[in-house]
Design a protein around this motif. Structure first.
Motif, PDB file in Angstrom:
ATOM      1  N   MET A   1      48.201  29.581  40.102  1.00 28.23           N
ATOM      2  CA  MET A   1      46.881  29.268  39.591  1.00 28.23           C
ATOM      3  C   MET A   1      46.576  30.213  38.419  1.00 28.23           C
ATOM      4  O   MET A   1      46.760  31.419  38.542  1.00 28.23           O
ATOM      5  CB  MET A   1      45.870  29.432  40.711  1.00 28.23           C
ATOM      6  CG  MET A   1      44.450  29.215  40.301  1.00 28.23           C
ATOM      7  SD  MET A   1      43.451  28.784  41.717  1.00 28.23           S
ATOM      8  CE  MET A   1      43.156  27.084  41.400  1.00 28.23           C
ATOM      9  N   PRO A   2      46.091  29.723  37.302  1.00 24.89           N
ATOM     10  CA  PRO A   2      45.853  30.552  36.130  1.00 24.89           C
ATOM     11  C   PRO A   2      44.733  31.582  36.280  1.00 24.89           C
ATOM     12  O   PRO A   2      44.774  32.625  35.648  1.00 24.89           O
ATOM     13  CB  PRO A   2      45.485  29.548  35.036  1.00 24.89           C
ATOM     14  CG  PRO A   2      45.997  28.246  35.506  1.00 24.89           C
ATOM     15  CD  PRO A   2      45.970  28.312  37.002  1.00 24.89           C
ATOM     16  N   ARG A   3      43.724  31.295  37.108  1.00 24.65           N
ATOM     17  CA  ARG A   3      42.610  32.240  37.239  1.00 24.65           C
ATOM     18  C   ARG A   3      43.105  33.513  37.915  1.00 24.65           C
ATOM     19  O   ARG A   3      43.797  33.471  38.930  1.00 24.65           O
ATOM     20  CB  ARG A   3      41.486  31.632  38.056  1.00 24.65           C
ATOM     21  CG  ARG A   3      40.287  32.547  38.157  1.00 24.65           C
ATOM     22  CD  ARG A   3      39.076  31.787  38.678  1.00 24.65           C
ATOM     23  NE  ARG A   3      37.895  32.590  38.528  1.00 24.65           N
ATOM     24  CZ  ARG A   3      37.305  33.220  39.538  1.00 24.65           C
ATOM     25  NH1 ARG A   3      37.786  33.111  40.757  1.00 24.65           N
ATOM     26  NH2 ARG A   3      36.226  33.932  39.321  1.00 24.65           N
ATOM     27  N   ILE A   4      42.721  34.661  37.361  1.00 18.75           N
ATOM     28  CA  ILE A   4      43.154  35.952  37.877  1.00 18.75           C
ATOM     29  C   ILE A   4      42.011  36.573  38.677  1.00 18.75           C
ATOM     30  O   ILE A   4      40.894  36.701  38.175  1.00 18.75           O
ATOM     31  CB  ILE A   4      43.544  36.896  36.725  1.00 18.75           C
ATOM     32  CG1 ILE A   4      44.705  36.299  35.941  1.00 18.75           C
ATOM     33  CG2 ILE A   4      43.885  38.286  37.251  1.00 18.75           C
ATOM     34  CD1 ILE A   4      44.957  37.004  34.620  1.00 18.75           C
ATOM     35  N   ASP A   5      42.297  36.963  39.901  1.00 17.81           N
ATOM     36  CA  ASP A   5      41.357  37.723  40.718  1.00 17.81           C
ATOM     37  C   ASP A   5      41.609  39.193  40.392  1.00 17.81           C
ATOM     38  O   ASP A   5      42.612  39.779  40.831  1.00 17.81           O
ATOM     39  CB  ASP A   5      41.587  37.435  42.195  1.00 17.81           C
ATOM     40  CG  ASP A   5      40.607  38.154  43.100  1.00 17.81           C
ATOM     41  OD1 ASP A   5      39.894  39.079  42.632  1.00 17.81           O
ATOM     42  OD2 ASP A   5      40.561  37.806  44.292  1.00 17.81           O
ATOM     43  N   ILE A   6      40.736  39.793  39.598  1.00 14.14           N
ATOM     44  CA  ILE A   6      40.955  41.167  39.135  1.00 14.14           C
ATOM     45  C   ILE A   6      41.129  42.126  40.310  1.00 14.14           C
ATOM     46  O   ILE A   6      41.978  43.021  40.268  1.00 14.14           O
ATOM     47  CB  ILE A   6      39.806  41.614  38.207  1.00 14.14           C
ATOM     48  CG1 ILE A   6      39.844  40.793  36.916  1.00 14.14           C
ATOM     49  CG2 ILE A   6      39.896  43.106  37.901  1.00 14.14           C
ATOM     50  CD1 ILE A   6      38.684  41.021  35.985  1.00 14.14           C
ATOM     51  N   ALA A   7      40.383  41.929  41.370  1.00 13.44           N
ATOM     52  CA  ALA A   7      40.474  42.824  42.525  1.00 13.44           C
ATOM     53  C   ALA A   7      41.833  42.744  43.212  1.00 13.44           C
ATOM     54  O   ALA A   7      42.235  43.669  43.917  1.00 13.44           O
ATOM     55  CB  ALA A   7      39.363  42.506  43.520  1.00 13.44           C
ATOM     56  N   GLU A   8      42.561  41.650  43.009  1.00 13.25           N
ATOM     57  CA  GLU A   8      43.879  41.482  43.614  1.00 13.25           C
ATOM     58  C   GLU A   8      45.027  41.785  42.655  1.00 13.25           C
ATOM     59  O   GLU A   8      46.191  41.767  43.057  1.00 13.25           O
ATOM     60  CB  GLU A   8      44.025  40.049  44.148  1.00 13.25           C
ATOM     61  CG  GLU A   8      43.059  39.716  45.273  1.00 13.25           C
ATOM     62  CD  GLU A   8      43.285  40.603  46.500  1.00 13.25           C
ATOM     63  OE1 GLU A   8      44.453  40.860  46.855  1.00 13.25           O
ATOM     64  OE2 GLU A   8      42.279  41.044  47.094  1.00 13.25           O
ATOM     65  N   ALA A   9      44.721  42.066  41.386  1.00 13.41           N
ATOM     66  CA  ALA A   9      45.773  42.369  40.405  1.00 13.41           C
ATOM     67  C   ALA A   9      46.449  43.688  40.770  1.00 13.41           C
ATOM     68  O   ALA A   9      45.808  44.590  41.303  1.00 13.41           O
ATOM     69  CB  ALA A   9      45.171  42.454  39.003  1.00 13.41           C
ATOM     70  N   PRO A  10      47.756  43.791  40.491  1.00 10.65           N
ATOM     71  CA  PRO A  10      48.440  45.061  40.774  1.00 10.65           C
ATOM     72  C   PRO A  10      47.708  46.218  40.104  1.00 10.65           C
ATOM     73  O   PRO A  10      47.220  46.091  38.979  1.00 10.65           O
ATOM     74  CB  PRO A  10      49.823  44.864  40.144  1.00 10.65           C
ATOM     75  CG  PRO A  10      50.007  43.381  40.059  1.00 10.65           C
ATOM     76  CD  PRO A  10      48.634  42.810  39.859  1.00 10.65           C
ATOM     77  N   GLU A  11      47.634  47.339  40.813  1.00  7.82           N
ATOM     78  CA  GLU A  11      46.919  48.486  40.269  1.00  7.82           C
ATOM     79  C   GLU A  11      47.823  49.711  40.260  1.00  7.82           C
ATOM     80  O   GLU A  11      48.810  49.787  40.974  1.00  7.82           O
ATOM     81  CB  GLU A  11      45.639  48.765  41.051  1.00  7.82           C
ATOM     82  CG  GLU A  11      45.849  49.104  42.505  1.00  7.82           C
ATOM     83  CD  GLU A  11      44.542  49.272  43.245  1.00  7.82           C
ATOM     84  OE1 GLU A  11      43.561  49.769  42.668  1.00  7.82           O
ATOM     85  OE2 GLU A  11      44.506  48.908  44.425  1.00  7.82           O
ATOM     86  N   GLY A  12      47.449  50.644  39.418  1.00  5.07           N
ATOM     87  CA  GLY A  12      48.198  51.888  39.334  1.00  5.07           C
ATOM     88  C   GLY A  12      47.307  52.997  38.828  1.00  5.07           C
ATOM     89  O   GLY A  12      46.172  52.773  38.418  1.00  5.07           O
ATOM     90  N   GLN A  13      47.872  54.201  38.854  1.00  2.00           N
ATOM     91  CA  GLN A  13      47.131  55.373  38.396  1.00  2.00           C
ATOM     92  C   GLN A  13      48.103  56.376  37.807  1.00  2.00           C
ATOM     93  O   GLN A  13      49.243  56.480  38.239  1.00  2.00           O
ATOM     94  CB  GLN A  13      46.363  56.019  39.552  1.00  2.00           C
ATOM     95  CG  GLN A  13      45.561  57.224  39.109  1.00  2.00           C
ATOM     96  CD  GLN A  13      44.629  57.742  40.181  1.00  2.00           C
ATOM     97  OE1 GLN A  13      44.226  57.020  41.082  1.00  2.00           O
ATOM     98  NE2 GLN A  13      44.271  59.007  40.085  1.00  2.00           N
TER      99      GLN A  13
END
Length: 155
Positions: A1-13
């Motif tokens: 699905m093209p819509r991105i759920d920002i809260a579920e996007a891979p994260e890093g620090q």
């Protein structure tokens, strides 16, 4: 699905810079929006810089374009030309191969959010303007980036 759920996007620090070069960037956080969408030809990251945090060491790329848009807050853009304050709505671009080291520092008391986009070239090398460090091509595979000193000696 093209819509991105920002809260579920891979994260890093932080960064993968060798010590001590990662210290000013240790608090940098990001969400890999491009990766969440399955993009492979360019990266898009939502970067958060808390007060006092740097986006990176000052650098320039041989084979990658970069684009930065300030979404919230205020940062100081540092380039070879000097320092310039950027606020929400301001943006900057850095063409591949232009030897103009740049980075962003949050010198305010509030978090800043940046949308950062860049091409992903396996041929890209990264030069660091103010420190004795160089990033060699080929860092988009699964191996760790290959950082050396400018004379080629490993860390």
């Amino acid at each position: 699905m093209p819509r991105i759920d920002i809260a579920e996007a891979p994260e890093g620090q932080g960064t993968r810079y060798p010590a001590p070069f990662g210290a000013p960037c240790a608090g940098r956080r990001w969400r890999a929006l491009g990766a969440a969408a399955g993009l492979t030809q360019f990266g898009v990251n939502l970067v958060t810089l808390d007060a006092g945090v740097w986006s990176s060491q000052r650098h320039w790329h041989t084979d990658e374009d970069e684009f930065v848009w300030v979404l919230e807050g205020e940062v100081v853009m540092v380039t070879d030309a000097g320092r310039e304050v950027l606020r929400a709505g301001d943006c900057a671009g850095f063409p591949a191969g232009r030897a103009d080291g740049h980075h962003f520092i949050n010198e305010s008391d509030a978090p800043a959010r940046l949308l950062v986009a860049g091409s992903r070239s396996e041929a890209d090398a990264c030069h660091y303007s103010d420190i004795d460090m160089h990033l060699h091509p080929g860092r988009y595979d699964d191996s760790a980036p290959r950082y050396t000193r400018k004379d080629g000696t490993p860390f």
